[in-house]
Design a protein around this motif. Sequence first.
Motif, PDB file in Angstrom:
ATOM      1  N   SER A  14      36.859  39.083  43.795  1.00  0.00           N
ATOM      2  CA  SER A  14      36.692  40.361  43.102  1.00  0.00           C
ATOM      3  C   SER A  14      35.303  40.909  43.420  1.00  0.00           C
ATOM      4  CB  SER A  14      36.727  40.159  41.590  1.00  0.00           C
ATOM      5  OG  SER A  14      38.000  39.878  41.130  1.00  0.00           O
TER       6      SER A  14
ATOM      7  N   GLY B  89      42.118  44.866  37.916  1.00  0.00           N
ATOM      8  CA  GLY B  89      42.497  43.453  37.807  1.00  0.00           C
ATOM      9  C   GLY B  89      43.335  42.984  38.989  1.00  0.00           C
TER      10      GLY B  89
ATOM     11  N   LYS C 176      40.789  32.006  44.105  1.00  0.00           N
ATOM     12  CA  LYS C 176      40.358  33.354  43.754  1.00  0.00           C
ATOM     13  C   LYS C 176      39.214  33.267  42.764  1.00  0.00           C
ATOM     14  CE  LYS C 176      40.460  37.181  41.031  1.00  0.00           C
ATOM     15  NZ  LYS C 176      40.340  37.400  39.578  1.00  0.00           N
TER      16      LYS C 176
END
Length: 412
Positions: free
Chosen positions: A41, A152, A7
Amino acid sequence: MALIVQKYGGTSMGDVDRIRRVAVRVVSAVEQGHRVAVVVSAMAGETDALAALAQEAGGEQPNPREYDVLLSTGEQKTIALLAMAIQRLGCPARSFTGAQIGMRTDAAHTRARIQSIATQRILDTLDQGTVAVIAGFQGIDDEGNLTTLGRGGSDTSAVAVAAALQADVCEIHTDVRGVYTADPNLVPGARKLDRISYEEMLEMASLGAKVLQIRSVKFAMHYDVPIHVRSTFETSEGTWVTREEDVMEGLVVSGVTYNRNEGKIRVRGLKDQPGVSARLFTPISDAGIVVDMILQNVGHDGTTDITFTVPKADWKRALQLAEQAGREIGATGVVGDDKIAKVSIVGLGMKDHAGVASKMFQVLADNSVNIQMISTSEIKISVVIDEKYLELAVRALHEAFVENGAHAPKPE
Ligand code: ASP
Ligand code: MG
């Protein structure tokens, strides 16, 4: 050969240059023979910018369904860019939105919870030797509406994908080198931990450490997914978050955390009789305000005081509600204070190590820091103090417990 979920956070995806550097890292894992799924993200600042746009168009509380449609575009941009950058290095890659991999959530827009992931499409992609680049933070509900998981949330997406794929590891690549014993900006002697247990990480995240979203840690603990938090910009090992049995650091206290996000409310002269607390706290919980610490003094002369803390954002409202309830139940006064800080020590070793609390209180006393409230769990002790002593308290506790700290007896 392992199955790895990587990630990359917003800073790592901050601009195209950085995305190209991320691509190099991804490809190097592929070249080592691993099967790699990547969860990303949005670019740093993008989600905030989209949220601001939403308020411009839709007012203070824009329609939640449309809000999610908008916010999820941040990650749709970065999956495409990263897939292109990986392909450019000669490695096959394919981007997927949450909906395309069947990331099913409930219908709670802006804070949806993951229910299931249809893994087939990702596995087929990986089996072809192609990198799957998956949008974090987003999913789809049973009716096909786009949802987002709360700010988040791409940490949680990554851990969920790792759990569903039964990956060997979920690597969280971020802008810090790992999980530290304290905030390195505040404590010069803070050091990176090699390993930490899920339980400790959960406490640290709840108490203010910002490396991982709390929900992602719960998910990892539940599905037993090892997390490796590491820097995007370095190749060195970071911090492994794993089961208690695999943690061998051995310090009684693994970390000192703090937050200044709470305010305190004290209700004085309450009648010491059944039902009073319920009448005080019901309107507060009805308003959706989450109370953190609660302290009730031992009653004397038939009256008692109750002190509690709430998030700073809700503090004013909670104070009004407490004043109103206080009048109805005959309290003699309500006082608020939002110049407080909560400082905590966390460590598995506390479970079977006596004297940790008394040592903490002594360290604070030696530094003339007054303790206003205390709360404990099996593996943490938190105190509320005056905000102006925050740095002093964190440094002193770190020195006493981590820099010169006692080691817990090794498990047999
Ligand atoms: N982009 C989302 C956020 O800023 C999700 C994430 O970064 O984890 O909250
Ligand atoms: Mg993030």
